[in-house]
Design an enzyme around this catalytic site. Structure first.
Site, PDB file in Angstrom:
ATOM      1  N   PRO A 112     -28.283  38.426  34.061  1.00 23.22           N
ATOM      2  CA  PRO A 112     -27.146  38.772  34.896  1.00 23.22           C
ATOM      3  C   PRO A 112     -27.258  38.360  36.350  1.00 23.22           C
ATOM      4  O   PRO A 112     -28.248  38.633  37.007  1.00 23.22           O
ATOM      5  CB  PRO A 112     -27.141  40.306  34.831  1.00 23.22           C
ATOM      6  CG  PRO A 112     -28.553  40.682  34.596  1.00 23.22           C
ATOM      7  CD  PRO A 112     -29.286  39.478  34.135  1.00 23.22           C
ATOM      8  N   GLU A 113     -26.200  37.751  36.864  1.00 23.49           N
ATOM      9  CA  GLU A 113     -25.948  37.762  38.295  1.00 23.49           C
ATOM     10  C   GLU A 113     -24.851  38.804  38.485  1.00 23.49           C
ATOM     11  O   GLU A 113     -24.438  39.459  37.521  1.00 23.49           O
ATOM     12  CB  GLU A 113     -25.514  36.376  38.795  1.00 23.49           C
ATOM     13  CG  GLU A 113     -26.572  35.315  38.499  1.00 23.49           C
ATOM     14  CD  GLU A 113     -26.602  34.178  39.495  1.00 23.49           C
ATOM     15  OE1 GLU A 113     -26.157  34.373  40.636  1.00 23.49           O
ATOM     16  OE2 GLU A 113     -27.066  33.090  39.142  1.00 23.49           O
ATOM     17  N   LYS A 167     -25.927  44.045  41.511  1.00 24.41           N
ATOM     18  CA  LYS A 167     -26.347  43.858  40.119  1.00 24.41           C
ATOM     19  C   LYS A 167     -26.651  45.184  39.447  1.00 24.41           C
ATOM     20  O   LYS A 167     -27.231  45.216  38.366  1.00 24.41           O
ATOM     21  CB  LYS A 167     -27.567  42.931  40.079  1.00 24.41           C
ATOM     22  CG  LYS A 167     -27.303  41.560  40.684  1.00 24.41           C
ATOM     23  CD  LYS A 167     -28.569  40.729  40.773  1.00 24.41           C
ATOM     24  CE  LYS A 167     -28.285  39.425  41.519  1.00 24.41           C
ATOM     25  NZ  LYS A 167     -29.518  38.657  41.756  1.00 24.41           N
ATOM     26  N   ARG A 183     -29.669  50.949  50.433  1.00 19.54           N
ATOM     27  CA  ARG A 183     -30.632  49.836  50.480  1.00 19.54           C
ATOM     28  C   ARG A 183     -30.037  48.529  49.958  1.00 19.54           C
ATOM     29  O   ARG A 183     -30.671  47.484  50.057  1.00 19.54           O
ATOM     30  CB  ARG A 183     -31.905  50.205  49.728  1.00 19.54           C
ATOM     31  CG  ARG A 183     -31.809  50.161  48.228  1.00 19.54           C
ATOM     32  CD  ARG A 183     -33.153  50.528  47.593  1.00 19.54           C
ATOM     33  NE  ARG A 183     -33.013  50.829  46.191  1.00 19.54           N
ATOM     34  CZ  ARG A 183     -32.974  49.896  45.247  1.00 19.54           C
ATOM     35  NH1 ARG A 183     -33.076  48.620  45.567  1.00 19.54           N
ATOM     36  NH2 ARG A 183     -32.825  50.248  43.981  1.00 19.54           N
ATOM     37  N   ASN A 223     -29.892  33.392  41.218  1.00 17.45           N
ATOM     38  CA  ASN A 223     -30.553  32.109  41.408  1.00 17.45           C
ATOM     39  C   ASN A 223     -29.622  30.906  41.201  1.00 17.45           C
ATOM     40  O   ASN A 223     -29.754  29.899  41.891  1.00 17.45           O
ATOM     41  CB  ASN A 223     -31.751  32.005  40.452  1.00 17.45           C
ATOM     42  CG  ASN A 223     -32.764  30.986  40.932  1.00 17.45           C
ATOM     43  OD1 ASN A 223     -32.862  30.717  42.124  1.00 17.45           O
ATOM     44  ND2 ASN A 223     -33.489  30.405  40.012  1.00 17.45           N
ATOM     45  N   ARG A 266     -38.868  31.240  42.597  1.00 10.80           N
ATOM     46  CA  ARG A 266     -37.701  30.892  41.783  1.00 10.80           C
ATOM     47  C   ARG A 266     -37.346  29.448  42.065  1.00 10.80           C
ATOM     48  O   ARG A 266     -37.472  28.979  43.199  1.00 10.80           O
ATOM     49  CB  ARG A 266     -36.507  31.791  42.129  1.00 10.80           C
ATOM     50  CG  ARG A 266     -36.804  33.283  42.083  1.00 10.80           C
ATOM     51  CD  ARG A 266     -37.255  33.753  40.729  1.00 10.80           C
ATOM     52  NE  ARG A 266     -36.289  33.452  39.694  1.00 10.80           N
ATOM     53  CZ  ARG A 266     -35.197  34.174  39.450  1.00 10.80           C
ATOM     54  NH1 ARG A 266     -34.953  35.242  40.148  1.00 10.80           N
ATOM     55  NH2 ARG A 266     -34.367  33.830  38.499  1.00 10.80           N
TER      56      ARG A 266
END
Length: 262
Positions: free
Chosen positions: A2-3, A52, A121, A162, A248
DNA sequence: TTGATTGTTACCGG
DNA sequence: TCCGGTAACAATCA
Protein backbone atom coordinates in the site's frame (compact mmCIF):
# COMPACT_ATOMS: atom_id res chain seq x y z
CA UNK A 1 1.48 -3.29 -1.18
CA UNK A 2 0.00 0.00 0.00
CA UNK A 3 0.74 3.61 -0.66
CA UNK A 4 -1.73 6.14 0.66
CA UNK A 5 -4.26 5.66 -2.12
CA UNK A 6 -4.73 2.00 -1.17
CA UNK A 7 -5.74 2.86 2.35
CA UNK A 8 -8.10 5.66 1.37
CA UNK A 9 -9.71 3.36 -1.18
CA UNK A 10 -10.07 0.67 1.48
CA UNK A 11 -11.76 3.21 3.76
CA UNK A 12 -14.27 4.06 1.02
CA UNK A 13 -15.00 0.43 0.22
CA UNK A 14 -15.19 -0.79 3.78
CA UNK A 15 -17.41 2.05 4.92
CA UNK A 16 -20.17 0.55 2.81
CA UNK A 17 -19.57 -2.87 4.31
CA UNK A 18 -19.03 -2.07 7.97
CA UNK A 19 -19.76 1.49 9.03
CA UNK A 20 -22.84 2.10 11.14
CA UNK A 21 -23.14 -1.61 11.86
CA UNK A 22 -22.58 -3.81 14.85
CA UNK A 23 -19.46 -5.84 14.18
CA UNK A 24 -18.19 -9.15 15.36
CA UNK A 25 -14.45 -8.80 15.84
CA UNK A 26 -12.43 -11.98 16.05
CA UNK A 27 -8.94 -13.29 15.63
CA UNK A 28 -9.64 -16.62 13.96
CA UNK A 29 -6.06 -17.81 14.18
CA UNK A 30 -5.28 -16.34 17.59
CA UNK A 31 -2.77 -13.88 16.14
CA UNK A 32 -4.12 -10.77 17.78
CA UNK A 33 -2.93 -10.35 21.33
CA UNK A 34 -4.53 -7.07 22.34
CA UNK A 35 -8.05 -8.39 22.87
CA UNK A 36 -10.20 -8.03 19.80
CA UNK A 37 -13.16 -9.15 21.91
CA UNK A 38 -13.19 -5.73 23.53
CA UNK A 39 -14.52 -4.27 20.28
CA UNK A 40 -16.81 -7.12 19.35
CA UNK A 41 -20.51 -6.31 19.63
CA UNK A 42 -19.92 -2.55 19.29
CA UNK A 43 -21.10 -0.40 16.44
CA UNK A 44 -18.38 0.74 14.07
CA UNK A 45 -19.15 4.45 13.94
CA UNK A 46 -16.62 5.57 11.31
CA UNK A 47 -13.76 4.38 9.14
CA UNK A 48 -11.04 6.88 8.44
CA UNK A 49 -7.77 6.86 6.52
CA UNK A 50 -4.90 8.95 7.75
CA UNK A 51 -1.89 8.68 5.47
CA UNK A 52 -1.19 4.97 5.26
CA UNK A 53 -3.03 4.31 8.50
CA UNK A 54 -6.60 3.06 8.75
CA UNK A 55 -8.76 3.70 11.80
CA UNK A 56 -11.98 1.88 12.62
CA UNK A 57 -13.77 3.97 15.24
CA UNK A 58 -16.12 2.24 17.64
CA UNK A 59 -19.03 3.50 19.70
CA UNK A 60 -17.31 3.42 23.08
CA UNK A 61 -14.52 5.71 21.87
CA UNK A 62 -11.62 3.42 21.12
CA UNK A 63 -10.45 2.57 17.63
CA UNK A 64 -8.79 -0.30 15.83
CA UNK A 65 -5.58 1.03 14.28
CA UNK A 66 -4.19 -0.78 11.25
CA UNK A 67 -1.03 -0.15 9.27
CA UNK A 68 -0.45 -2.68 6.52
CA UNK A 69 3.29 -2.11 6.21
CA UNK A 70 4.93 -3.55 3.15
CA UNK A 71 3.05 -6.84 2.96
CA UNK A 72 -0.27 -6.55 4.69
CA UNK A 73 -3.55 -6.62 2.83
CA UNK A 74 -7.28 -6.52 3.28
CA UNK A 75 -9.42 -9.32 1.95
CA UNK A 76 -13.08 -8.47 1.67
CA UNK A 77 -15.98 -10.75 0.88
CA UNK A 78 -19.70 -11.01 1.32
CA UNK A 79 -21.08 -12.78 4.34
CA UNK A 80 -21.20 -15.55 5.37
CA UNK A 81 -17.48 -15.84 6.08
CA UNK A 82 -15.44 -18.67 4.67
CA UNK A 83 -12.19 -20.18 5.91
CA UNK A 84 -9.49 -17.53 6.46
CA UNK A 85 -6.86 -17.31 3.75
CA UNK A 86 -3.28 -16.85 4.82
CA UNK A 87 -2.35 -15.22 8.12
CA UNK A 88 -5.44 -13.37 9.32
CA UNK A 89 -4.79 -11.17 12.33
CA UNK A 90 -8.29 -9.74 12.67
CA UNK A 91 -11.62 -10.54 11.09
CA UNK A 92 -14.37 -7.91 11.04
CA UNK A 93 -17.83 -9.27 10.37
CA UNK A 94 -21.00 -7.28 9.73
CA UNK A 95 -24.40 -8.58 8.72
CA UNK A 96 -23.41 -8.33 5.09
CA UNK A 97 -19.62 -8.53 4.74
CA UNK A 98 -16.36 -9.95 6.04
CA UNK A 99 -13.10 -8.01 6.14
CA UNK A 100 -9.97 -10.00 6.92
CA UNK A 101 -6.80 -8.12 7.78
CA UNK A 102 -3.74 -10.10 6.77
CA UNK A 103 -0.20 -9.45 7.92
CA UNK A 104 -0.45 -5.84 9.06
CA UNK A 105 2.59 -4.09 10.44
CA UNK A 106 0.47 -2.48 13.14
CA UNK A 107 -2.71 -3.88 14.60
CA UNK A 108 -3.73 -2.36 17.91
CA UNK A 109 -6.55 -0.74 19.85
CA UNK A 110 -6.11 2.98 20.55
CA UNK A 111 -7.92 5.16 23.07
CA UNK A 112 -8.38 8.89 22.58
CA UNK A 113 -4.88 9.68 23.83
CA UNK A 114 -3.42 7.11 21.45
CA UNK A 115 -5.38 8.58 18.56
CA UNK A 116 -4.11 12.05 19.37
CA UNK A 117 -0.54 10.81 19.54
CA UNK A 118 -0.94 9.13 16.16
CA UNK A 119 -2.39 12.13 14.35
CA UNK A 120 0.19 14.43 15.91
CA UNK A 121 3.12 12.46 14.57
CA UNK A 122 1.80 12.14 11.03
CA UNK A 123 2.31 14.99 8.58
CA UNK A 124 -0.44 16.43 6.38
CA UNK A 125 -2.07 13.73 4.25
CA UNK A 126 -2.39 14.80 0.62
CA UNK A 127 -5.70 12.95 0.33
CA UNK A 128 -7.39 14.59 3.30
CA UNK A 129 -9.53 17.71 3.15
CA UNK A 130 -8.08 18.93 6.42
CA UNK A 131 -4.46 18.68 5.25
CA UNK A 132 -2.32 21.76 5.78
CA UNK A 133 0.46 21.93 3.16
CA UNK A 134 2.16 24.71 5.11
CA UNK A 135 3.27 22.18 7.69
CA UNK A 136 5.02 20.13 5.04
CA UNK A 137 6.58 23.17 3.40
CA UNK A 138 7.92 24.44 6.73
CA UNK A 139 9.80 21.19 7.29
CA UNK A 140 11.03 20.81 3.71
CA UNK A 141 12.39 24.33 3.34
CA UNK A 142 14.30 23.98 6.62
CA UNK A 143 15.88 20.62 5.86
CA UNK A 144 19.13 19.72 4.18
CA UNK A 145 17.81 16.19 3.68
CA UNK A 146 17.08 15.28 0.06
CA UNK A 147 13.60 15.81 -1.30
CA UNK A 148 13.55 12.13 -2.26
CA UNK A 149 13.84 11.19 1.40
CA UNK A 150 11.52 13.91 2.64
CA UNK A 151 8.69 12.77 0.39
CA UNK A 152 8.94 9.33 1.99
CA UNK A 153 8.96 10.73 5.52
CA UNK A 154 5.40 10.34 6.75
CA UNK A 155 5.92 12.91 9.48
CA UNK A 156 6.65 15.50 6.77
CA UNK A 157 4.00 14.58 4.22
CA UNK A 158 1.71 11.56 4.51
CA UNK A 159 0.54 9.13 1.87
CA UNK A 160 3.39 9.11 -0.66
CA UNK A 161 5.32 5.86 -1.00
CA UNK A 162 8.25 4.62 -3.00
CA UNK A 163 6.62 4.52 -6.43
CA UNK A 164 4.83 7.85 -6.19
CA UNK A 165 7.94 9.66 -4.98
CA UNK A 166 9.93 8.52 -8.00
CA UNK A 167 7.11 9.36 -10.37
CA UNK A 168 6.21 12.75 -8.87
CA UNK A 169 9.81 13.95 -8.90
CA UNK A 170 10.22 12.88 -12.51
CA UNK A 171 6.98 14.59 -13.52
CA UNK A 172 8.12 17.80 -11.82
CA UNK A 173 11.66 17.55 -13.25
CA UNK A 174 13.24 17.57 -9.82
CA UNK A 175 16.16 15.31 -8.95
CA UNK A 176 15.61 13.14 -5.84
CA UNK A 177 18.95 14.24 -4.39
CA UNK A 178 18.06 17.94 -4.27
CA UNK A 179 18.14 19.15 -0.67
CA UNK A 180 14.78 20.20 0.70
CA UNK A 181 16.04 23.69 1.48
CA UNK A 182 17.04 24.25 -2.14
CA UNK A 183 13.44 23.93 -3.37
CA UNK A 184 11.49 27.05 -4.10
CA UNK A 185 7.88 27.51 -3.13
CA UNK A 186 6.65 26.98 -6.67
CA UNK A 187 8.33 23.60 -6.88
CA UNK A 188 6.79 22.56 -3.58
CA UNK A 189 3.36 23.70 -4.75
CA UNK A 190 3.73 21.59 -7.86
CA UNK A 191 4.79 18.55 -5.86
CA UNK A 192 1.82 18.92 -3.53
CA UNK A 193 -0.68 19.44 -6.32
CA UNK A 194 0.71 16.52 -8.31
CA UNK A 195 0.61 14.25 -5.27
CA UNK A 196 -3.03 15.15 -4.66
CA UNK A 197 -3.96 14.55 -8.29
CA UNK A 198 -2.08 11.27 -8.65
CA UNK A 199 -3.24 9.76 -5.39
CA UNK A 200 -6.83 10.76 -6.11
CA UNK A 201 -6.52 9.02 -9.45
CA UNK A 202 -5.05 6.05 -7.61
CA UNK A 203 -8.06 5.90 -5.30
CA UNK A 204 -10.43 6.09 -8.26
CA UNK A 205 -8.80 3.24 -10.18
CA UNK A 206 -7.46 1.38 -7.17
CA UNK A 207 -4.03 1.29 -8.76
CA UNK A 208 -1.04 3.50 -9.38
CA UNK A 209 -1.31 5.43 -12.62
CA UNK A 210 1.17 8.21 -13.33
CA UNK A 211 1.23 8.33 -17.12
CA UNK A 212 -0.80 11.06 -18.78
CA UNK A 213 -2.66 8.92 -21.24
CA UNK A 214 -3.09 5.24 -20.95
CA UNK A 215 -4.34 3.20 -23.87
CA UNK A 216 -6.84 0.61 -22.79
CA UNK A 217 -4.84 -2.11 -24.41
CA UNK A 218 -1.79 -1.03 -22.45
CA UNK A 219 -3.27 -1.14 -19.01
CA UNK A 220 -0.79 -3.66 -17.70
CA UNK A 221 1.10 -2.49 -14.65
CA UNK A 222 4.37 -1.70 -16.41
CA UNK A 223 2.57 0.67 -18.74
CA UNK A 224 1.08 2.79 -16.00
CA UNK A 225 4.23 4.43 -14.65
CA UNK A 226 6.83 6.54 -16.41
CA UNK A 227 10.20 5.56 -15.01
CA UNK A 228 9.73 3.36 -11.94
CA UNK A 229 11.69 0.15 -12.56
CA UNK A 230 12.15 1.16 -16.19
CA UNK A 231 15.23 1.30 -18.35
CA UNK A 232 14.57 4.27 -20.60
CA UNK A 233 13.08 7.71 -20.06
CA UNK A 234 9.84 8.03 -22.03
CA UNK A 235 10.49 11.76 -22.56
CA UNK A 236 14.09 11.86 -23.77
CA UNK A 237 15.10 8.20 -24.20
CA UNK A 238 18.02 8.59 -21.80
CA UNK A 239 18.98 5.72 -19.60
CA UNK A 240 17.15 5.69 -16.25
CA UNK A 241 19.49 5.72 -13.26
CA UNK A 242 18.73 3.53 -10.28
CA UNK A 243 20.15 4.07 -6.80
CA UNK A 244 19.33 3.58 -3.15
CA UNK A 245 17.91 6.15 -0.79
CA UNK A 246 17.25 5.15 2.81
CA UNK A 247 17.41 1.52 1.68
CA UNK A 248 14.70 1.99 -0.94
CA UNK A 249 15.27 2.05 -4.66
CA UNK A 250 14.86 5.33 -6.49
CA UNK A 251 14.91 6.03 -10.21
CA UNK A 252 15.75 9.21 -12.02
CA UNK A 253 16.50 10.55 -15.48
CA UNK A 254 19.59 12.73 -15.18
CA UNK A 255 18.63 14.58 -18.34
CA UNK A 256 15.10 15.54 -17.36
CA UNK A 257 15.95 15.86 -13.67
CA UNK A 258 19.20 17.73 -13.33
CA UNK A 259 21.19 16.37 -10.37
CA UNK A 260 22.45 18.89 -7.81
CA UNK A 261 26.07 19.92 -8.04
CA UNK A 262 28.05 18.39 -5.24
C1' DT B 1 12.30 -23.09 -2.90
C1' DT B 2 14.26 -18.31 -3.53
C1' DG B 3 14.22 -13.67 -3.87
C1' DA B 4 12.11 -9.36 -4.04
C1' DT B 5 8.95 -6.15 -2.14
C1' DT B 6 4.00 0.12 -3.14
C1' DG B 7 6.75 0.18 4.97
C1' DT B 8 8.09 1.54 9.63
C1' DT B 9 10.59 1.64 13.89
C1' DA B 10 14.51 1.25 17.07
C1' DC B 11 19.06 1.82 17.94
C1' DC B 12 23.77 3.35 17.34
C1' DG B 13 27.45 6.45 16.00
C1' DG B 14 29.27 10.63 14.04
C1' DT C 1 19.80 17.49 17.57
C1' DC C 2 20.09 15.91 13.18
C1' DC C 3 20.95 12.45 10.04
C1' DG C 4 22.78 8.14 7.82
C1' DG C 5 23.22 3.29 8.32
C1' DT C 6 21.65 -1.14 9.86
C1' DA C 7 18.70 -4.72 11.48
C1' DA C 8 14.29 -6.52 12.51
C1' DC C 9 9.70 -7.58 11.36
C1' DA C 10 5.85 -8.83 8.35
C1' DA C 11 3.32 -12.14 4.34
C1' DT C 12 2.70 -12.89 -0.31
C1' DC C 13 3.77 -13.71 -5.03
C1' DA C 14 6.33 -14.78 -9.26
Amino acid sequence: MPEGHTIHRAALDQRKMLAGKVLTVTSPQGRFSAGAEELSGQTCTAIEAYGKHLLYHFQLGSALHIHLGLYGQFRTAKAPPSEPRGAVRVRLLSDTHVVDINGPNTCEILDQAGLNALTNRIGPDVLREDADPEKAWAKIKASRVSIGQLLMDQSVIAGIGNIYRTEILWRQKLHPKLPGKSLDRTSFNRIWADAVALLQLGVKHNSIITVEKMAKSKSRYRERVNIFAKETCPACRSEIRKFEMAARRVFSCNTCQVPPEI
